[in-house]
Write a protein that holds these residues in place. Structure first.
Motif, PDB file in Angstrom:
ATOM      1  N   GLN A  49     -24.999 -23.350  -5.890  1.00 13.76           N
ATOM      2  CA  GLN A  49     -23.967 -22.345  -5.666  1.00 13.76           C
ATOM      3  C   GLN A  49     -23.474 -22.437  -4.236  1.00 13.76           C
ATOM      4  N   ALA A  50     -22.187 -22.735  -4.109  1.00 12.20           N
ATOM      5  CA  ALA A  50     -21.556 -22.754  -2.796  1.00 12.20           C
ATOM      6  C   ALA A  50     -20.214 -22.063  -2.925  1.00 12.20           C
ATOM      7  N   GLY A  51     -19.733 -21.506  -1.811  1.00 12.93           N
ATOM      8  CA  GLY A  51     -18.466 -20.787  -1.827  1.00 12.93           C
ATOM      9  C   GLY A  51     -18.718 -19.299  -1.698  1.00 12.93           C
ATOM     10  N   ILE A  52     -17.841 -18.502  -2.310  1.00 14.52           N
ATOM     11  CA  ILE A  52     -17.961 -17.059  -2.246  1.00 14.52           C
ATOM     12  C   ILE A  52     -18.719 -16.588  -3.477  1.00 14.52           C
ATOM     13  N   ILE A  53     -19.873 -15.986  -3.233  1.00 11.81           N
ATOM     14  CA  ILE A  53     -20.733 -15.513  -4.322  1.00 11.81           C
ATOM     15  C   ILE A  53     -20.692 -13.996  -4.331  1.00 11.81           C
ATOM     16  N   GLU A  54     -20.474 -13.414  -5.515  1.00  8.53           N
ATOM     17  CA  GLU A  54     -20.460 -11.960  -5.657  1.00  8.53           C
ATOM     18  C   GLU A  54     -21.719 -11.534  -6.405  1.00  8.53           C
ATOM     19  N   PHE A  55     -22.442 -10.557  -5.847  1.00  5.69           N
ATOM     20  CA  PHE A  55     -23.675 -10.101  -6.483  1.00  5.69           C
ATOM     21  C   PHE A  55     -23.876  -8.627  -6.208  1.00  5.69           C
ATOM     22  N   GLU A  56     -24.823  -8.014  -6.954  1.00  6.98           N
ATOM     23  CA  GLU A  56     -25.143  -6.599  -6.778  1.00  6.98           C
ATOM     24  C   GLU A  56     -26.191  -6.452  -5.680  1.00  6.98           C
ATOM     25  N   ALA A  57     -25.866  -5.647  -4.680  1.00  7.43           N
ATOM     26  CA  ALA A  57     -26.814  -5.373  -3.604  1.00  7.43           C
ATOM     27  C   ALA A  57     -27.609  -4.122  -3.966  1.00  7.43           C
ATOM     28  N   PRO A  58     -28.822  -3.974  -3.446  1.00  7.98           N
ATOM     29  CA  PRO A  58     -29.624  -2.784  -3.737  1.00  7.98           C
ATOM     30  C   PRO A  58     -29.011  -1.527  -3.126  1.00  7.98           C
ATOM     31  N   ILE A  59     -29.169  -0.395  -3.824  1.00  8.18           N
ATOM     32  CA  ILE A  59     -28.754   0.895  -3.286  1.00  8.18           C
ATOM     33  C   ILE A  59     -29.971   1.811  -3.272  1.00  8.18           C
ATOM     34  N   HIS A  60     -29.895   2.865  -2.465  1.00  7.07           N
ATOM     35  CA  HIS A  60     -31.037   3.757  -2.326  1.00  7.07           C
ATOM     36  C   HIS A  60     -31.250   4.533  -3.621  1.00  7.07           C
ATOM     37  N   ILE A  61     -32.505   4.768  -3.934  1.00  7.33           N
ATOM     38  CA  ILE A  61     -32.865   5.416  -5.195  1.00  7.33           C
ATOM     39  C   ILE A  61     -32.393   6.867  -5.256  1.00  7.33           C
ATOM     40  N   SER A  62     -32.150   7.486  -4.087  1.00  4.78           N
ATOM     41  CA  SER A  62     -31.679   8.871  -4.079  1.00  4.78           C
ATOM     42  C   SER A  62     -30.204   8.979  -4.451  1.00  4.78           C
ATOM     43  N   ASN A  63     -29.491   7.863  -4.500  1.00  3.50           N
ATOM     44  CA  ASN A  63     -28.076   7.875  -4.837  1.00  3.50           C
ATOM     45  C   ASN A  63     -27.817   7.664  -6.325  1.00  3.50           C
ATOM     46  N   VAL A  64     -28.865   7.595  -7.126  1.00  6.12           N
ATOM     47  CA  VAL A  64     -28.705   7.448  -8.578  1.00  6.12           C
ATOM     48  C   VAL A  64     -29.519   8.511  -9.297  1.00  6.12           C
ATOM     49  N   MET A  65     -29.061   8.867 -10.499  1.00  5.71           N
ATOM     50  CA  MET A  65     -29.809   9.787 -11.360  1.00  5.71           C
ATOM     51  C   MET A  65     -29.965   9.148 -12.725  1.00  5.71           C
ATOM     52  N   LEU A  66     -31.085   9.414 -13.335  1.00  2.40           N
ATOM     53  CA  LEU A  66     -31.383   8.892 -14.660  1.00  2.40           C
ATOM     54  C   LEU A  66     -30.499   9.553 -15.707  1.00  2.40           C
ATOM     55  N   VAL A  67     -30.025   8.769 -16.676  1.00  3.68           N
ATOM     56  CA  VAL A  67     -29.250   9.294 -17.796  1.00  3.68           C
ATOM     57  C   VAL A  67     -30.183   9.385 -18.996  1.00  3.68           C
ATOM     58  N   CYS A  68     -30.303  10.595 -19.557  1.00  4.35           N
ATOM     59  CA  CYS A  68     -31.184  10.812 -20.707  1.00  4.35           C
ATOM     60  C   CYS A  68     -30.588  10.129 -21.936  1.00  4.35           C
ATOM     61  N   PRO A  69     -31.380   9.343 -22.676  1.00  5.87           N
ATOM     62  CA  PRO A  69     -30.856   8.677 -23.865  1.00  5.87           C
ATOM     63  C   PRO A  69     -30.517   9.645 -25.003  1.00  5.87           C
ATOM     64  N   GLN A  70     -31.180  10.812 -25.064  1.00  2.84           N
ATOM     65  CA  GLN A  70     -30.924  11.750 -26.157  1.00  2.84           C
ATOM     66  C   GLN A  70     -29.679  12.601 -25.902  1.00  2.84           C
ATOM     67  N   CYS A  71     -29.594  13.244 -24.733  1.00  6.32           N
ATOM     68  CA  CYS A  71     -28.466  14.154 -24.479  1.00  6.32           C
ATOM     69  C   CYS A  71     -27.323  13.480 -23.735  1.00  6.32           C
ATOM     70  N   ASP A  72     -27.492  12.211 -23.299  1.00  4.65           N
ATOM     71  CA  ASP A  72     -26.457  11.415 -22.634  1.00  4.65           C
ATOM     72  C   ASP A  72     -25.890  12.110 -21.397  1.00  4.65           C
ATOM     73  N   GLN A  73     -26.736  12.839 -20.672  1.00 10.74           N
ATOM     74  CA  GLN A  73     -26.347  13.478 -19.424  1.00 10.74           C
ATOM     75  C   GLN A  73     -27.290  13.010 -18.330  1.00 10.74           C
ATOM     76  N   ARG A  74     -26.762  12.996 -17.092  1.00  7.68           N
ATOM     77  CA  ARG A  74     -27.668  12.670 -15.995  1.00  7.68           C
ATOM     78  C   ARG A  74     -28.597  13.856 -15.769  1.00  7.68           C
ATOM     79  N   THR A  75     -29.849  13.563 -15.501  1.00  6.81           N
ATOM     80  CA  THR A  75     -30.845  14.619 -15.484  1.00  6.81           C
ATOM     81  C   THR A  75     -31.951  14.316 -14.487  1.00  6.81           C
TER      82      THR A  75
END
Length: 108
Positions: free
Chosen positions: A58-84
């Motif tokens: 791989q050479a050139g411009i590579i696009e990838f996902e960088a890590p983000i802090h865990i406090s900036n995300v919330m879990l989405v419940c599979p049953q009620c489909d809401q962040r919780t």
């Protein structure tokens, strides 16, 4: 036991990617960070380097996902489909499980 694990669906609650949902690819517990698909995309300019007599794949411009802090995300419940928020309970057999605070469903 961590509240967010690999394979969970999460929603970003702050930052440039606020409101985007994605799947957790990797959890970095020592740095309290997670890598989420489609979130925090960064571009890295990489030049080809010889490794073992061959050019780097791989050479050139590579696009990838960088890590983000865990406090900036919330879990989405599979049953009620809401962040919780998540709480922990012990089952009768002594197993510790995550539970959705909104609908009291067990999250596996």
């Amino acid at each position: 036991m961590r509240r967010i694990r690999k394979g969970d669906t999460v929603e970003v609650i702050s930052g440039d990617d606020r409101g985007i949902r994605g799947t957790v690819h990797r959890v970095i517990p020592k740095k309290d960070r997670v890598v989420v698909s489609g979130v925090n995309l960064v571009k890295k300019h990489q030049r080809p380097r010889p490794t073992g007599g061959r050019m780097q794949a791989q050479a050139g411009i590579i696009e990838f996902e960088a890590p983000i802090h865990i406090s900036n995300v919330m879990l989405v419940c599979p049953q009620c489909d809401q962040r919780t928020r998540v709480r922990f309970e012990r089952l009768e057999d002594g197993k510790k499980v995550r539970v959705c605070k909104k609908c009291d469903a067990i999250i596996e």
